[in-house]
Motif scaffolding. Sequence first.
Motif, PDB file in Angstrom:
ATOM      1  N   GLN A   1      61.406-137.833 -46.977  1.00 56.86           N
ATOM      2  CA  GLN A   1      61.582-138.354 -48.361  1.00 56.86           C
ATOM      3  C   GLN A   1      60.956-139.719 -48.474  1.00 56.86           C
ATOM      4  OE1 GLN A   1      65.545-138.525 -49.730  1.00 56.86           O
ATOM      5  NE2 GLN A   1      65.119-139.608 -51.476  1.00 56.86           N
ATOM      6  N   VAL A   2      60.020-139.913 -49.001  1.00 54.78           N
ATOM      7  CA  VAL A   2      59.189-141.177 -49.258  1.00 54.78           C
ATOM      8  C   VAL A   2      60.111-142.612 -49.669  1.00 54.78           C
ATOM      9  CG1 VAL A   2      57.128-142.604 -50.254  1.00 54.78           C
ATOM     10  CG2 VAL A   2      56.860-140.185 -49.497  1.00 54.78           C
ATOM     11  N   GLN A   3      60.387-143.534 -49.301  1.00 54.59           N
ATOM     12  CA  GLN A   3      60.819-144.451 -49.867  1.00 54.59           C
ATOM     13  C   GLN A   3      60.224-145.687 -49.891  1.00 54.59           C
ATOM     14  OE1 GLN A   3      64.782-144.883 -47.681  1.00 54.59           O
ATOM     15  NE2 GLN A   3      65.645-144.026 -49.329  1.00 54.59           N
ATOM     16  N   LEU A   4      59.903-146.482 -51.102  1.00 57.39           N
ATOM     17  CA  LEU A   4      59.159-147.615 -51.221  1.00 57.39           C
ATOM     18  C   LEU A   4      60.090-148.746 -51.899  1.00 57.39           C
ATOM     19  CD1 LEU A   4      56.257-145.778 -53.171  1.00 57.39           C
ATOM     20  CD2 LEU A   4      56.282-146.452 -50.833  1.00 57.39           C
ATOM     21  N   VAL A   5      59.912-149.773 -51.341  1.00 58.11           N
ATOM     22  CA  VAL A   5      60.967-150.865 -51.621  1.00 58.11           C
ATOM     23  C   VAL A   5      59.979-152.344 -51.885  1.00 58.11           C
ATOM     24  CG1 VAL A   5      62.777-152.626 -51.008  1.00 58.11           C
ATOM     25  CG2 VAL A   5      62.799-150.039 -50.253  1.00 58.11           C
ATOM     26  N   GLU A   6      60.131-152.535 -53.212  1.00 59.73           N
ATOM     27  CA  GLU A   6      59.136-153.826 -53.647  1.00 59.73           C
ATOM     28  C   GLU A   6      60.049-155.185 -53.452  1.00 59.73           C
ATOM     29  OE1 GLU A   6      57.934-150.652 -56.752  1.00 59.73           O
ATOM     30  OE2 GLU A   6      59.858-151.330 -55.591  1.00 59.73           O
ATOM     31  N   SER A   7      59.336-156.273 -53.260  1.00 63.40           N
ATOM     32  CA  SER A   7      59.966-157.369 -53.240  1.00 63.40           C
ATOM     33  C   SER A   7      58.787-158.513 -53.578  1.00 63.40           C
ATOM     34  CB  SER A   7      60.570-157.714 -51.506  1.00 63.40           C
ATOM     35  OG  SER A   7      59.369-157.772 -50.789  1.00 63.40           O
ATOM     36  N   GLY A   8      59.537-159.815 -53.752  1.00 58.05           N
ATOM     37  CA  GLY A   8      58.490-160.885 -53.900  1.00 58.05           C
ATOM     38  C   GLY A   8      58.256-161.449 -55.361  1.00 58.05           C
ATOM     39  N   GLY A   9      58.995-160.619 -56.296  1.00 62.59           N
ATOM     40  CA  GLY A   9      58.949-160.980 -57.472  1.00 62.59           C
ATOM     41  C   GLY A   9      59.770-162.258 -57.939  1.00 62.59           C
ATOM     42  N   GLY A  10      59.628-162.766 -59.255  1.00 61.71           N
ATOM     43  CA  GLY A  10      60.421-163.814 -59.504  1.00 61.71           C
ATOM     44  C   GLY A  10      59.879-164.642 -60.722  1.00 61.71           C
ATOM     45  N   LEU A  11      60.350-165.864 -60.757  1.00 64.97           N
ATOM     46  CA  LEU A  11      59.865-166.609 -62.172  1.00 64.97           C
ATOM     47  C   LEU A  11      58.893-167.610 -61.512  1.00 64.97           C
ATOM     48  CD1 LEU A  11      60.068-167.656 -65.294  1.00 64.97           C
ATOM     49  CD2 LEU A  11      61.869-169.066 -64.228  1.00 64.97           C
ATOM     50  N   VAL A  12      57.674-167.776 -62.145  1.00 60.35           N
ATOM     51  CA  VAL A  12      56.642-168.724 -62.023  1.00 60.35           C
ATOM     52  C   VAL A  12      55.965-169.176 -63.144  1.00 60.35           C
ATOM     53  CG1 VAL A  12      55.050-166.985 -61.870  1.00 60.35           C
ATOM     54  CG2 VAL A  12      54.674-168.889 -60.304  1.00 60.35           C
ATOM     55  N   GLN A  13      55.437-170.433 -62.833  1.00 59.38           N
ATOM     56  CA  GLN A  13      54.761-171.043 -64.082  1.00 59.38           C
ATOM     57  C   GLN A  13      53.472-170.581 -64.211  1.00 59.38           C
ATOM     58  OE1 GLN A  13      54.897-175.247 -63.500  1.00 59.38           O
ATOM     59  NE2 GLN A  13      57.000-175.453 -64.224  1.00 59.38           N
ATOM     60  N   PRO A  14      52.888-170.618 -65.433  1.00 65.59           N
ATOM     61  CA  PRO A  14      51.564-170.282 -65.696  1.00 65.59           C
ATOM     62  C   PRO A  14      50.717-171.027 -64.884  1.00 65.59           C
ATOM     63  CG  PRO A  14      52.366-170.585 -67.940  1.00 65.59           C
ATOM     64  CD  PRO A  14      53.662-171.140 -66.707  1.00 65.59           C
ATOM     65  N   GLY A  15      49.635-170.346 -64.242  1.00 62.89           N
ATOM     66  CA  GLY A  15      48.806-171.044 -63.000  1.00 62.89           C
ATOM     67  C   GLY A  15      49.264-170.797 -61.680  1.00 62.89           C
ATOM     68  N   GLY A  16      50.449-170.134 -61.612  1.00 62.12           N
ATOM     69  CA  GLY A  16      50.966-170.148 -60.253  1.00 62.12           C
ATOM     70  C   GLY A  16      50.797-168.930 -59.457  1.00 62.12           C
ATOM     71  N   SER A  17      51.374-168.777 -58.435  1.00 60.71           N
ATOM     72  CA  SER A  17      51.045-167.625 -57.490  1.00 60.71           C
ATOM     73  C   SER A  17      52.288-166.710 -56.964  1.00 60.71           C
ATOM     74  CB  SER A  17      50.045-168.020 -56.186  1.00 60.71           C
ATOM     75  OG  SER A  17      48.835-168.510 -56.621  1.00 60.71           O
ATOM     76  N   LEU A  18      52.271-165.590 -56.959  1.00 57.01           N
ATOM     77  CA  LEU A  18      53.149-164.972 -56.363  1.00 57.01           C
ATOM     78  C   LEU A  18      52.585-163.853 -55.149  1.00 57.01           C
ATOM     79  CD1 LEU A  18      55.905-163.903 -58.913  1.00 57.01           C
ATOM     80  CD2 LEU A  18      56.275-165.476 -57.040  1.00 57.01           C
ATOM     81  N   ARG A  19      53.359-163.119 -54.347  1.00 51.84           N
ATOM     82  CA  ARG A  19      52.804-162.246 -53.460  1.00 51.84           C
ATOM     83  C   ARG A  19      53.967-161.241 -53.367  1.00 51.84           C
ATOM     84  NH1 ARG A  19      51.137-161.375 -47.148  1.00 51.84           N
ATOM     85  NH2 ARG A  19      53.377-161.672 -46.668  1.00 51.84           N
ATOM     86  N   LEU A  20      53.347-160.038 -54.023  1.00 50.46           N
ATOM     87  CA  LEU A  20      54.452-158.944 -53.773  1.00 50.46           C
ATOM     88  C   LEU A  20      54.156-157.887 -52.401  1.00 50.46           C
ATOM     89  CD1 LEU A  20      54.179-157.553 -57.660  1.00 50.46           C
ATOM     90  CD2 LEU A  20      55.468-159.494 -56.561  1.00 50.46           C
ATOM     91  N   SER A  21      55.288-157.361 -52.029  1.00 54.38           N
ATOM     92  CA  SER A  21      55.281-156.488 -50.823  1.00 54.38           C
ATOM     93  C   SER A  21      55.904-155.297 -51.267  1.00 54.38           C
ATOM     94  CB  SER A  21      56.094-157.144 -49.808  1.00 54.38           C
ATOM     95  OG  SER A  21      55.479-158.433 -49.290  1.00 54.38           O
ATOM     96  N   CYS A  22      55.470-154.416 -50.709  1.00 56.60           N
ATOM     97  CA  CYS A  22      55.846-152.872 -50.983  1.00 56.60           C
ATOM     98  C   CYS A  22      56.148-152.265 -49.456  1.00 56.60           C
ATOM     99  CB  CYS A  22      54.820-152.194 -51.685  1.00 56.60           C
ATOM    100  SG  CYS A  22      55.712-150.368 -51.821  1.00 56.60           S
ATOM    101  N   ALA A  23      57.245-152.075 -48.950  1.00 54.07           N
ATOM    102  CA  ALA A  23      57.436-151.585 -47.539  1.00 54.07           C
ATOM    103  C   ALA A  23      57.638-150.100 -47.699  1.00 54.07           C
ATOM    104  CB  ALA A  23      58.767-152.076 -47.039  1.00 54.07           C
ATOM    105  N   ALA A  24      57.105-149.190 -46.959  1.00 54.69           N
ATOM    106  CA  ALA A  24      57.207-147.887 -47.211  1.00 54.69           C
ATOM    107  C   ALA A  24      57.556-147.261 -46.016  1.00 54.69           C
ATOM    108  CB  ALA A  24      55.703-147.395 -47.480  1.00 54.69           C
ATOM    109  N   SER A  25      58.406-146.014 -46.310  1.00 53.44           N
ATOM    110  CA  SER A  25      59.332-145.353 -45.169  1.00 53.44           C
ATOM    111  C   SER A  25      59.199-143.736 -45.765  1.00 53.44           C
ATOM    112  CB  SER A  25      60.528-145.729 -44.801  1.00 53.44           C
ATOM    113  OG  SER A  25      61.388-145.520 -45.842  1.00 53.44           O
ATOM    114  N   GLY A  26      59.138-142.802 -44.503  1.00 55.71           N
ATOM    115  CA  GLY A  26      59.181-141.391 -44.823  1.00 55.71           C
ATOM    116  C   GLY A  26      57.707-141.048 -45.116  1.00 55.71           C
ATOM    117  N   VAL A  27      56.764-141.701 -44.692  1.00 52.84           N
ATOM    118  CA  VAL A  27      55.378-141.255 -44.952  1.00 52.84           C
ATOM    119  C   VAL A  27      54.520-141.697 -44.177  1.00 52.84           C
ATOM    120  CG1 VAL A  27      54.632-143.337 -46.258  1.00 52.84           C
ATOM    121  CG2 VAL A  27      53.631-141.446 -46.939  1.00 52.84           C
TER     122      VAL A  27
END
Length: 111
Positions: A1-27
């Motif tokens: 069974q594939v499981q995907l878990v995202e993280s890294g979201g949040g509140l940021v000001q215009p012009g800012g940066s974020l990095r999202l991650s997606c950790a996978a298992s079962g694949v």
Amino acid sequence: QVQLVESGGGLVQPGGSLRLSCAASGVIFYVKGMGWYRQAPGKQRELVATITSGGSTDYGESVKGRFTISRDNAKRTGYLQMNSLKPEDTAVYYCRMAGSWGQGTQVTVSS
């Protein structure tokens, strides 16, 4: 069974940066492509970026030049680096792999 878990979201000001991650298992991670999608309130889910098992990438027009998709096969994790964020990037971001979806992570761009 594939499981995907995202993280890294949040509140940021215009012009800012974020990095999202997606950790996978079962694949068998390294043979599968991965995609990032987003859905804003009242809108359809749209493609943000994709990366193949070989590392080829493609982007939605609205994020080209600002977002970068990547993957680390050893860590079984995909990433979405988001720079120069705009209020219209506000959405829930989902990763997709092997026909499965993660639970999503909220990104809010606001001053």
